[in-house]
Design an enzyme around this catalytic site. Structure first.
Site, PDB file in Angstrom:
ATOM      1  N   ARG A 237      32.307  11.747  33.893  1.00 40.84           N
ATOM      2  CA  ARG A 237      32.422  11.555  32.450  1.00 40.84           C
ATOM      3  C   ARG A 237      31.140  10.913  31.919  1.00 40.84           C
ATOM      4  NH1 ARG A 237      35.767  14.852  32.202  1.00 40.84           N
ATOM      5  NH2 ARG A 237      37.905  14.674  31.451  1.00 40.84           N
ATOM      6  N   GLU A 266      29.960  14.230  23.013  1.00 31.93           N
ATOM      7  CA  GLU A 266      29.880  15.690  23.158  1.00 31.93           C
ATOM      8  C   GLU A 266      30.355  16.347  21.880  1.00 31.93           C
ATOM      9  OE1 GLU A 266      31.981  16.705  26.756  1.00 31.93           O
ATOM     10  OE2 GLU A 266      30.728  15.390  27.969  1.00 31.93           O
ATOM     11  N   HIS A 285      29.451  20.669  29.472  1.00 35.84           N
ATOM     12  CA  HIS A 285      30.783  20.325  30.020  1.00 35.84           C
ATOM     13  C   HIS A 285      31.537  21.595  30.460  1.00 35.84           C
ATOM     14  CE1 HIS A 285      34.096  17.016  29.855  1.00 35.84           C
ATOM     15  NE2 HIS A 285      34.334  17.872  30.833  1.00 35.84           N
TER      16      HIS A 285
HETATM   17  C1  DGY Z   1      38.578  17.876  33.145  1.00 36.09           C
HETATM   18  O1  DGY Z   1      39.436  18.688  33.526  1.00 36.09           O
HETATM   19  O2  DGY Z   1      38.803  16.676  33.019  1.00 36.09           O
HETATM   20  C2  DGY Z   1      37.242  18.441  32.827  1.00 36.09           C
HETATM   21  O3  DGY Z   1      36.338  17.506  32.468  1.00 36.09           O
HETATM   22  C3  DGY Z   1      37.369  19.530  31.798  1.00 36.09           C
HETATM   23  O4  DGY Z   1      37.539  20.669  32.522  1.00 36.09           O
END
Ligand code: DGY
Length: 321
Positions: A237, A266, A285
Site C-alpha cells: 500500500r 491514487e 495499482h
Molecule cells: C487488493 O486486492 O487489495 C489490491 O490492492 C487491489 O487488487
C-alpha cells in the site's frame, strides 16, 4: 428481495447472478468511480454493496445506509473500510483473499525485473532516438541472480513472490509480524529484523497491508540504512512509504531505484516528483489485474454475498482486530 448496489461495471454473468437475489443498481462505468454524493444517496435503501477500493466505507456511509447486511470489497486489502463502525452495526465485511496472490506476486516480479534492468529508461532511450552505439556500461543494471532479496510482509503474496525467486538462486530474507515457518521450510527464507533486512538487501520488496504498524514504515531513516545500489519495490500500500523521503533518497543516490504499483494518493498527480525521476517506475495499482483474477475477485464477492443472503457466515469475512 435484496437491494444491491454495485459501484463499478461488472460483467453481465456476475450481474445476472446478483439479480437472482434481488434488484441490482450498477454504476455503469469502468474507470470513473461513483462520486461520493451519488454513492451515499444510492446506498440509503440498499441491503448489499459490492464496492471497490475507491469507495470510502466510513461512519457517514454506514449511518446513512441502515439496512446493510454485507459489503463485499473487491480487494484483499480493506483499508478503505472502517471495520469497527461496520461491526457495531452488524454489517458483514468480506474481501477477496487467495485468488489474487500469484497474480500480484507476478506483477511485483515484473516490477523488480524492470527496475533491475532499467527497462523503462531503456525503452525511452530507444523511442527518444538516443540509441547511437553499443556502450560497455550503457544502461547497465543489477543482477537478481544470486542477489539478496528482502521481503517485507510474508503473507500469501510474499510467499508467492519468494517462490518465484527460486530460479534466481537468490538469498531470501524476510520480515513479518510473525514467523512464517512454511516460507522458511519450503523456500529457505531467513527471518531477520527489519533493520537487517533493510541494511543487507539488494532488493527490498514490500507486500505488506496498510496497518498502524506499517504506515510510514519506509521513511528517511530507513532509506538511509539501505545500500546505495538497493532497489525498492512496493506492491503493498502507498501509505507505507513517506514519498518525499523516497524522492530524496532517489535523487541523492542513497538508493538506486524504485518500482511502485501503489502510491499514497491514487491516482498520482501528474506533477508528482516521482514521475520526473528516471530511476522510478510507477504503475497504476494493477497488481491483481489479469482478466482471470479480476473475474475471480468479482466471483468471490458474489459468493460472499450469496452466503449472507442464505443466512450463512460469509466465507471471507474480515473482522476488526
Ligand atoms: C487488493 O486486492 O487489495 C489490491 O490492492 C487491489 O487488487
Amino acid at each position: 428481495m435484496e437491494k444491491i448496489l454495485v459501484t463499478r461495471r461488472i460483467p453481465e454473468k456476475f450481474k445476472q447472478r446478483l439479480e437472482l437475489m434481488g434488484e441490482v443498481e450498477m454504476w455503469d462505468h469502468h474507470l470513473t468511480p461513483m462520486p461520493r454524493e451519488a454513492f451515499l444517496e444510492a446506498a440509503v435503501d440498499k441491503t448489499i454493496l459490492l464496492v471497490t477500493l475507491s469507495e470510502n466505507i466510513d461512519r457517514t456511509l454506514l449511518e446513512q445506509a441502515p439496512h446493510l447486511k454485507i459489503i463485499a470489497n473487491m480487494a484483499v486489502g480493506y483499508d478503505n473500510i472502517d471495520l469497527v463502525e461496520a461491526e457495531q452495526r452488524n454489517v458483514v465485511i468480506s474481501n477477496t483473499p487467495h485468488v489474487l496472490s500469484e497474480t500480484t506476486a507476478e506483477l511485483g516480479f515484473a516490477l523488480m525485473m524492470a527496475a533491475s534492468r532499467r527497462l523503462s529508461e531503456a525503452i525511452d532511450y530507444v523511442q527518444d532516438g538516443k540509441w547511437e552505439s553499443w556502450g560497455p556500461y550503457l544502461l547497465a543494471g543489477k543482477d537478481i541472480y544470486r542477489s539478496k532479496v528482502g521481503i517485507y510482509g510474508m503473507g500469501e503474496i510474499g510467499r508467492a513472490f519468494a517462490r518465484r525467486l527460486k530460479g534466481f538462486n537468490a538469498d531470501i530474507l524476510y520480515h513479518n509480524r510473525s514467523r512464517n515457518t512454511k516460507a522458511e521450510h519450503e523456500l529457505g527464507a531467513f527471518y531477520t529484523s527489519f533493520e537487517t533486512l533493510v541494511r543487507e538487501s539488494d532488493f527490498i520488496v514490500c507486500t505488506a497491508p496498510s496497518t498502524q504498524e506499517t504506515r510510514n514504515k519506509f521513511n528517511k531513516d530507513v532509506f538511509k540504512m539501505m545500500r546505495n545500489d538497493a532497489i525498492f519495490v512496493n506492491i503493498g500500500r502507498g501509505d507505507i512509504v513517506v514519498e518525499e523521503d523516497l524522492v530524496e533518497a532517489l535523487q541523492s543516490g542513497e538508493i538506486a531505484g524504485c518500482a511502485l504499483d501503489v502510491v499514497r494518493d491514487e491516482p498520482i498527480r501528474m506533477d508528482h516528483p516521482l514521475l520526473t525521476l528516471p530511476n522510478a517506475i510507477v504503475t497504476p495499482h494493477i497488481g491483481s489485474a489479469t482478466v482471470l483474477t479480476r473475474d475471480q475477485m468479482i466471483q468471490t464477492c458474489v459468493l460472499n454475498i450469496e452466503d449472507v443472503v442464505q443466512g450463512k457466515p460469509a466465507r471471507n469475512q474480515v473482522l476488526a482486530k
